[in-house]
Design an enzyme around this catalytic site. Structure first.
Site, PDB file in Angstrom:
ATOM      1  N   PRO A 314      -0.230   1.974  -2.780  1.00  0.00           N
ATOM      2  CA  PRO A 314      -1.521   1.634  -2.154  1.00  0.00           C
ATOM      3  C   PRO A 314      -1.369   1.787  -0.642  1.00  0.00           C
ATOM      4  O   PRO A 314      -0.402   1.302  -0.064  1.00  0.00           O
ATOM      5  CB  PRO A 314      -1.733   0.158  -2.539  1.00  0.00           C
ATOM      6  N   LEU A 315      -2.285   2.465  -0.021  1.00  0.00           N
ATOM      7  CA  LEU A 315      -2.165   2.761   1.407  1.00  0.00           C
ATOM      8  C   LEU A 315      -3.511   2.562   2.086  1.00  0.00           C
ATOM      9  O   LEU A 315      -4.423   3.382   1.917  1.00  0.00           O
ATOM     10  CB  LEU A 315      -1.704   4.209   1.613  1.00  0.00           C
ATOM     11  N   THR A 316      -3.629   1.483   2.818  1.00  0.00           N
ATOM     12  CA  THR A 316      -4.879   1.219   3.527  1.00  0.00           C
ATOM     13  C   THR A 316      -5.203   2.396   4.449  1.00  0.00           C
ATOM     14  O   THR A 316      -4.309   2.916   5.120  1.00  0.00           O
ATOM     15  CB  THR A 316      -4.737  -0.083   4.340  1.00  0.00           C
ATOM     16  N   GLN A 389      -6.001  -2.431  -6.054  1.00  0.00           N
ATOM     17  CA  GLN A 389      -5.240  -3.548  -5.486  1.00  0.00           C
ATOM     18  C   GLN A 389      -6.185  -4.478  -4.729  1.00  0.00           C
ATOM     19  O   GLN A 389      -7.068  -4.016  -4.007  1.00  0.00           O
ATOM     20  CB  GLN A 389      -4.172  -3.043  -4.517  1.00  0.00           C
ATOM     21  N   CYS A 421       1.333  -7.739   2.138  1.00  0.00           N
ATOM     22  CA  CYS A 421       0.714  -7.285   3.388  1.00  0.00           C
ATOM     23  C   CYS A 421       1.211  -8.134   4.561  1.00  0.00           C
ATOM     24  O   CYS A 421       1.092  -9.362   4.548  1.00  0.00           O
ATOM     25  CB  CYS A 421      -0.807  -7.343   3.294  1.00  0.00           C
ATOM     26  N   LYS A 461       2.567  -6.742  -6.203  1.00  0.00           N
ATOM     27  CA  LYS A 461       3.430  -5.986  -5.280  1.00  0.00           C
ATOM     28  C   LYS A 461       3.954  -6.955  -4.234  1.00  0.00           C
ATOM     29  O   LYS A 461       3.165  -7.632  -3.564  1.00  0.00           O
ATOM     30  CB  LYS A 461       2.630  -4.853  -4.631  1.00  0.00           C
ATOM     31  N   ASP A 561      11.058   4.019   1.634  1.00  0.00           N
ATOM     32  CA  ASP A 561      11.755   5.157   2.254  1.00  0.00           C
ATOM     33  C   ASP A 561      11.985   6.353   1.346  1.00  0.00           C
ATOM     34  O   ASP A 561      12.750   7.250   1.724  1.00  0.00           O
ATOM     35  CB  ASP A 561      13.114   4.735   2.826  1.00  0.00           C
ATOM     36  N   GLY A 583       5.217   5.737  -0.444  1.00  0.00           N
ATOM     37  CA  GLY A 583       4.136   5.496   0.516  1.00  0.00           C
ATOM     38  C   GLY A 583       4.105   6.579   1.585  1.00  0.00           C
ATOM     39  O   GLY A 583       3.530   7.655   1.406  1.00  0.00           O
TER      40      GLY A 583
HETATM   41  C1  LIG Z   1      -0.542   3.321   6.435  1.00  0.00           C
HETATM   42  C2  LIG Z   1      -0.036   2.324   5.448  1.00  0.00           C
HETATM   43  C3  LIG Z   1      -0.941   1.571   4.723  1.00  0.00           C
HETATM   44  C4  LIG Z   1      -0.484   0.654   3.771  1.00  0.00           C
HETATM   45  N1  LIG Z   1      -1.386  -0.072   3.043  1.00  0.00           N
HETATM   46  C5  LIG Z   1      -0.949  -0.888   2.043  1.00  0.00           C
HETATM   47  C6  LIG Z   1      -1.865  -1.562   1.196  1.00  0.00           C
HETATM   48  O1  LIG Z   1      -3.087  -1.463   1.331  1.00  0.00           O
HETATM   49  N2  LIG Z   1      -1.358  -2.342   0.203  1.00  0.00           N
HETATM   50  C7  LIG Z   1      -0.009  -2.481   0.016  1.00  0.00           C
HETATM   51  O2  LIG Z   1       0.421  -3.177  -0.898  1.00  0.00           O
HETATM   52  N3  LIG Z   1       0.868  -1.853   0.812  1.00  0.00           N
HETATM   53  C8  LIG Z   1       0.430  -1.056   1.802  1.00  0.00           C
HETATM   54  N4  LIG Z   1       1.334  -0.374   2.558  1.00  0.00           N
HETATM   55  C9  LIG Z   1       2.752  -0.473   2.238  1.00  0.00           C
HETATM   56  C10 LIG Z   1       3.137   0.653   1.289  1.00  0.00           C
HETATM   57  O3  LIG Z   1       2.435   0.541   0.077  1.00  0.00           O
HETATM   58  C11 LIG Z   1       4.636   0.653   1.009  1.00  0.00           C
HETATM   59  O4  LIG Z   1       4.978  -0.577   0.430  1.00  0.00           O
HETATM   60  C12 LIG Z   1       5.444   0.823   2.271  1.00  0.00           C
HETATM   61  O5  LIG Z   1       4.908   1.837   3.086  1.00  0.00           O
HETATM   62  C13 LIG Z   1       6.884   1.172   1.956  1.00  0.00           C
HETATM   63  O6  LIG Z   1       6.973   2.372   1.253  1.00  0.00           O
HETATM   64  P1  LIG Z   1       7.400   3.742   1.975  1.00  0.00           P
HETATM   65  O7  LIG Z   1       8.695   3.497   2.679  1.00  0.00           O
HETATM   66  O8  LIG Z   1       7.504   4.722   0.855  1.00  0.00           O
HETATM   67  O9  LIG Z   1       6.322   4.052   2.947  1.00  0.00           O
HETATM   68  C14 LIG Z   1       0.900   0.503   3.545  1.00  0.00           C
HETATM   69  C15 LIG Z   1       1.807   1.257   4.303  1.00  0.00           C
HETATM   70  C16 LIG Z   1       1.353   2.162   5.230  1.00  0.00           C
HETATM   71  C17 LIG Z   1       2.341   2.968   6.012  1.00  0.00           C
END
Ligand SMILES: Cc1cc2nc3c(=O)[nH]c(=O)nc-3n(C[C@H](O)[C@H](O)[C@H](O)COP(=O)(O)O)c2cc1C
Length: 716
Positions: A314-316, A389, A421, A461, A561, A583
């Site tokens: 999930p990515l805001t 989510q 979050c 999560k 990562d 992510g």
């Molecule tokens: C731009 C951005 C927006 C994110 N939005 C959410 C979100 O809405 N909900 C959530 O649970 N995590 C959110 N995350 C966290 C990611 O889901 C993920 O847990 C985190 O980036 C670590 O994974 P990665 O290293 O693969 O990026 C966000 C991360 C980024 C960078």
């Protein structure tokens, strides 16, 4: 502890394809196997420079600065604050509209009150009563003489809006695909789907080719509105439902009953808890006095996560519908909505309900290898990719939002509760990562959500903890799998179908690596707990087997990562997680899913990467429209995407593999001008890239990247 030797591992199975069936060349270590453009024999035989942590090892011939300067950059503190990016700060739309009193008022959409994106609406608004009709057949305008929007289509086309765009050969991409355009006269490619017909009486009339493209004006207008043309968007909740929610006219009987019971149960539990402190003999009091909840959770649809199902996080802001559609096309098997806030959902707020929309490609089943681990009762044909989510700070919001979502969204794989979050606004309200320190409340939320969600599974999560000096995830995972010791005996398990652990604490910034050895410890714990939960199931099965998800298996996903297929399979094989959630890696290189599917690095050329930008632009217009508003909405989210996409360092330029997500490159030139442009950290270059597909940005258009990307970012 997980192996760090990711590159030297033998080739992993790609998506469940047995090794024996894979190309022999795939058995080579990744570093040897990869053919890199431009890597000459000589270059590969040079003594390699020492690898500096945090710095992408760009081959010398591509560096734009002398080695001395490079060294200086290497020492520089390069901070990319992705925690800021993670915040619920959906960009603010400022849309000028004419109010009834004739004065122009600003309407605000979205959540972000810090970032403005300028105005992007037509100079003069066209009334809905004529926006999709032939010139001589306007619909009735309910505002009559008081309406101050234009009703004269010719005047609107001449003075009310910008000239048509010339991108896509001046042809409307939606009309080309669907034979109709949902934006009607407002489309910025309208010349390609309008005609002027001559009547017998000599009059000429402007008409839209393909006919009146909007059945019911007023329904789902604005970004996301696609009229009566099916552009593949699902989970469109009717305005009437949102209206009823905002008036508190939607009865949520299940939630009400459950919450009523819950408040009594909390009282009882509190008394028991305080008594227990002083009196050992009273310890069984809770179960003696315990009253059954008003109903049992319904049987859930089973979920599945496996090595063939890489998961898009999930990515805001970033994880919007067009982006997810692109990722699914490139191989993502599971997707999540951006985080929606529970309370605005309950209040029927449009912005949060809009986040719940999905593309039809997300409603197809994820890959499933039937010869893999057996999953009792899992029916792949009934499964889909898309889950949502939510964030909530108190049980009643979580429970009621869940009942609402499961009632009104027809396409829903699962509902995930955000317990990670880090953003202040969310944390301080008691939601997101604050729940990690309120485990009893969190357990009640999951139980309640599970009780009211009908067949939709509930997941969570989480992060490792709030603070760096105190990891709380293990305790929490036990609670999510089995319930607290007091409650599990009487209520069974909370019914959490899957837990995703992001291997960081709230306090930790993204500059430090995710802790995969801790994730591995938790995976081992989950395995034990699943066995325990099966024992527990035997004791409670007769009374309440619905409390256990997936026939007693709680899935466990690792997150943090992941930046290549090598990382992905390494985590599955060594950390022993069921699947890996991706992510930032997906935003920087959406073809990571293709790498996972194929089990190899893909050195995408700049022109191939540009096709992803084009796809984003097309998918954006399909989701949000090809009028001024839709196009610039698309532009804004495209620019957000480019703020990550530009971080990709082409692997063909690297001296060593594997690439690391947290490595930053020194300044470099790409293999061609387009590759250099795509690597630019200057947001004005991103605007230029957007203009290749979306035409010139309107004069009032502004874009501020969400986070200051690094110390050598070009000034705008
Ligand atoms: C731009 C951005 C927006 C994110 N939005 C959410 C979100 O809405 N909900 C959530 O649970 N995590 C959110 N995350 C966290 C990611 O889901 C993920 O847990 C985190 O980036 C670590 O994974 P990665 O290293 O693969 O990026 C966000 C991360 C980024 C960078």
């Amino acid at each position: 502890m997980e192996s760090q030797e990711t590159v030297k591992r033998p080739q992993e199975e790609a998506n469940g394809v047995p090794k024996a069936h894979q190309d022999d060349s795939n058995h080579e270590p990744a570093l040897k196997r990869m053919k890199l453009d431009g890597m000459s024999e000589d270059a590969s035989q040079k003594t390699p420079r020492a690898r500096v942590k945090g710095i992408a090892p760009i081959k010398e011939e591509y560096l734009t600065l002398a080695p001395g300067q490079v060294a200086k950059l290497g020492e520089a503190e390069v901070v990319v604050d992705d925690d800021d990016a993670e915040g619920r700060t959906a960009p603010e739309t400022t849309q000028e509209s004419s109010a009834k009193d004739g004065k122009r008022k600003k309407q605000k959409g979205g959540q972000n009150k810090e970032r403005a994106f300028g105005t992007f609406s037509d100079a003069q608004r066209l009334c809905n009563s004529v926006a999709w009709t032939p010139e001589f057949s306007p619909r009735h305008c309910k505002f009559g003489d008081r309406c101050n929007a234009l009703h004269d289509i010719r005047k609107y086309l001449k003075d009310g809006r910008r000239a048509d765009l010339t991108t896509f050969g001046g042809k409307c991409p939606l009309f080309e695909k669907y034979g109709k355009c949902p934006s009607g006269w407002r489309c910025l490619f309208v010349a390609s789907h309008m005609d002027e017909i001559k009547h017998d009486d000599g009059r000429t009339e402007l008409v839209l080719v393909g006919g009146d493209s909007k059945a019911a004006a007023g329904e789902e207008d604005g970004p996301g509105g696609a009229g009566d043309i099916n552009t593949g968007v699902v989970n469109m909740v009717p305005i009437a439902v949102k209206h009823d929610l905002s008036r508190k006219r939607v009865a949520l009987d299940k939630s009400d009953k459950y919450l009523d019971w819950l408040s009594k149960d909390i009282d009882l539990y509190r008394k028991h808890y305080h008594r227990q402190k002083d009196d050992e003999d009273e310890s069984k009091d809770y179960s003696a006095q315990y009253v059954e909840p008003p109903f049992k959770p319904s049987e859930k649809r089973r979920v599945y996560f496996g090595r063939e199902t890489p998961v898009l996080a999930p990515l805001t802001t970033q994880g919007n519908l067009p982006f997810r559609r692109l990722c699914v096309e490139l191989g993502a098997q599971v997707t999540y909505s951006e985080m929606a806030l529970g309370l605005p959902l309950l209040q029927g707020q449009k912005a949060d309900w809009t986040l719940m929309r999905a593309h039809e490609s997300e409603t197809t089943p994820p890959l499933f290898n039937p010869s893999g681990p057996v999953v009792q009762g899992y029916d792949n044909s009934k499964d889909l990719k898309f889950g949502v989510q939510i964030a909530a700070n108190v049980p009643w919001i979580a429970v009621k939002a869940t009942e609402t979502l499961s009632r009104f969204l027809p396409h829903l794989r699962l509902i995930d509760l955000n317990c990670g979050c880090p953003v202040d606004m969310v944390y301080k309200s008691g939601a997101g990562s604050a729940l990690l320190d309120s485990q009893s409340k969190l357990e009640r939320m999951i139980r309640g959500m599970n009780a009211v969600s009908e067949e939709v599974p509930i997941t969570a999560k989480i992060r490792m903890g709030v603070r760096d000096d105190k990891f709380t995830a293990q305790k929490l995972i036990e609670r999510l799998a089995l319930g607290s010791e007091d409650m599990r005996g009487v209520l069974g398990a909370p019914g959490c179908a899957a837990v995703t652990l992001h291997g960081r604490t709230r306090q930790q910034r993204y500059t430090r690596d995710a802790d995969w050895s801790y994730i591995a410890e938790c995976a081992a714990l989950v395995k034990n707990l699943n066995e325990k939960s099966n024992d527990l199931a035997d004791t409670i099965r007769e009374t309440d087997e619905n409390t256990l998800p997936n026939g007693g298996k709680m899935y466990f996903l690792g997150n943090g990562d992941c930046y290549s297929h090598v990382d992905y399979f390494n985590h599955i094989d060594n950390a022993k997680v069921d699947s890996v959630m991706i992510g930032r890696g997906a935003i920087i290189k959406p073809w990571i899913f293709e790498e996972i599917e194929k089990g190899q690095y893909l050195d995408k050329s700049a022109s191939e990467r540009l096709t992803y930008v084009e796809k984003f632009a097309r998918y954006g217009m399909e989701a949000w429209g090809s009028d001024e508003l839709g196009i610039n909405y698309t532009r804004r989210f495209l620019l957000e995407f480019l703020s990550f996409f530009s971080r990709y360092t082409p692997i063909g330029l690297l001296e060593y593999l594997p690439p690391a997500i947290n490595d930053r490159p020194p300044a470099y030139n790409g293999r061609d001008d387009l590759e250099t442009l795509l690597a630019s950290k200057n947001y004005q270059d991103w605007i230029k890239i957007s203009e290749m597909f979306l035409g010139p940005a309107p004069p009032g258009f502004k874009f501020q990247p969400k986070h200051k990307s690094n110390s050598y970012e070009a000034e705008g």
